[in-house]
Enzyme design. Structure first.
Site, PDB file in Angstrom:
ATOM      1  N   ASP A 196      37.612  37.426  39.741  1.00  0.00           N
ATOM      2  CA  ASP A 196      36.822  36.368  39.081  1.00  0.00           C
ATOM      3  C   ASP A 196      37.017  35.028  39.772  1.00  0.00           C
ATOM      4  O   ASP A 196      38.135  34.515  39.836  1.00  0.00           O
ATOM      5  CB  ASP A 196      37.245  36.244  37.609  1.00  0.00           C
ATOM      6  CG  ASP A 196      36.690  37.381  36.787  1.00  0.00           C
ATOM      7  OD1 ASP A 196      37.417  37.916  35.942  1.00  0.00           O
ATOM      8  OD2 ASP A 196      35.528  37.748  37.001  1.00  0.00           O
TER       9      ASP A 196
ATOM     10  N   ASP B 220      31.609  43.545  31.437  1.00  0.00           N
ATOM     11  CA  ASP B 220      32.733  42.663  31.736  1.00  0.00           C
ATOM     12  C   ASP B 220      33.012  41.784  30.519  1.00  0.00           C
ATOM     13  O   ASP B 220      32.225  40.916  30.192  1.00  0.00           O
ATOM     14  CB  ASP B 220      32.363  41.784  32.943  1.00  0.00           C
ATOM     15  CG  ASP B 220      33.484  40.852  33.361  1.00  0.00           C
ATOM     16  OD1 ASP B 220      33.316  40.168  34.380  1.00  0.00           O
ATOM     17  OD2 ASP B 220      34.521  40.812  32.678  1.00  0.00           O
TER      18      ASP B 220
END
Ligand code: DX5
Ligand code: ZN
Length: 217
Positions: A36, A174
């Protein structure tokens, strides 16, 4: 049997021993390492850094997915390609020319991913579907681990599961993905699961045991 992709979200890993975390997860059966990247603008947080991508790249042969939660991602796909990302996932909400950016990713020889926030309709990115190898549906508002799953995103997942056959992308989720959600959503047609604190990290069990169990669900 349709493949189930387990994708550890490395921002949740123990940074006191990142090398060991990657090596153990690799051996334990992780399919894609989810990294991320955040800029403090598109999301009100900062995730992993360029050095983390470069470091993880040296530690595993498995695919790295750079999830760019950043403004104007088109300016940076070359950078993440050079760092060794295999999949580069952008938010069209943050890109004036997402079709150009997705093309750019593919022209770099990488897989192109589209990610949309919980409040973004699939309809708004329909034209981009032929340009995507992966579709990452956020099931929490992006930027932070440890949040609650947003149940209203389920309808969107049903729509995307139908579109998968037509466009050929892999459908990923996610955010707050628990073992129960993996079982439920895999049945619905979701292919890949970003695993953070809800299913993998900080569980007091070894990664091999957890990943093997999640694979069986
Ligand atoms: C959310 C992050 C993920 C994930 C973390 O923006 O991309 O890292 O939510 O996993 P959980 O939600 O299970 O802590
Ligand atoms: Zn992510």
């Amino acid at each position: 049997m349709r493949e189930k992709l387990l994708c550890p979200s490395m921002m949740c890993a123990d940074f006191g021993c990142l090398q060991k975390e990657v090596e153990v997860l690799d051996r334990a059966g992780a399919d894609i390492f989810h990294i991320d990247i955040m800029d403090g603008r598109f999301v009100p947080n900062f995730g992993m850094g360029l050095q983390d991508v470069a470091c993880i790249r040296t530690l595993t042969e498995k695919p790295l997915d750079a999830h760019l939660m950043i403004d104007a991602p088109g300016n940076y796909v070359g950078l993440f390609s050079g760092l060794g990302a295999d999949i580069i996932t952008i938010h069209p909400e943050a890109d004036l020319h997402p079709a150009r950016t997705l093309d750019k990713i593919r022209n770099l020889g990488k897989k192109a991913g589209i990610a949309i926030n919980p409040g973004t309709a699939v309809e708004t990115v329909k034209e981009l579907l032929p340009l995507a190898d992966y579709f990452l549906a956020m099931t929490v508002n992006p930027g932070f681990a440890g949040q609650k799953y947003l149940e209203f995103t389920n309808r969107k997942l049903e729509t995307l599961a139908k579109l998968k056959a037509e466009y050929g992308f892999r459908l990923m989720v996610d955010g707050a993905i628990s073992p129960q959600k993996i079982q439920e959503l895999f049945r619905l047609g979701v292919d890949g699961f970003v695993l953070g604190t809800s299913a993998l990290f900080g569980k007091g069990e070894d990664y091999q045991t957890i990943l093997s169990r999640l694979k069986q669900l």
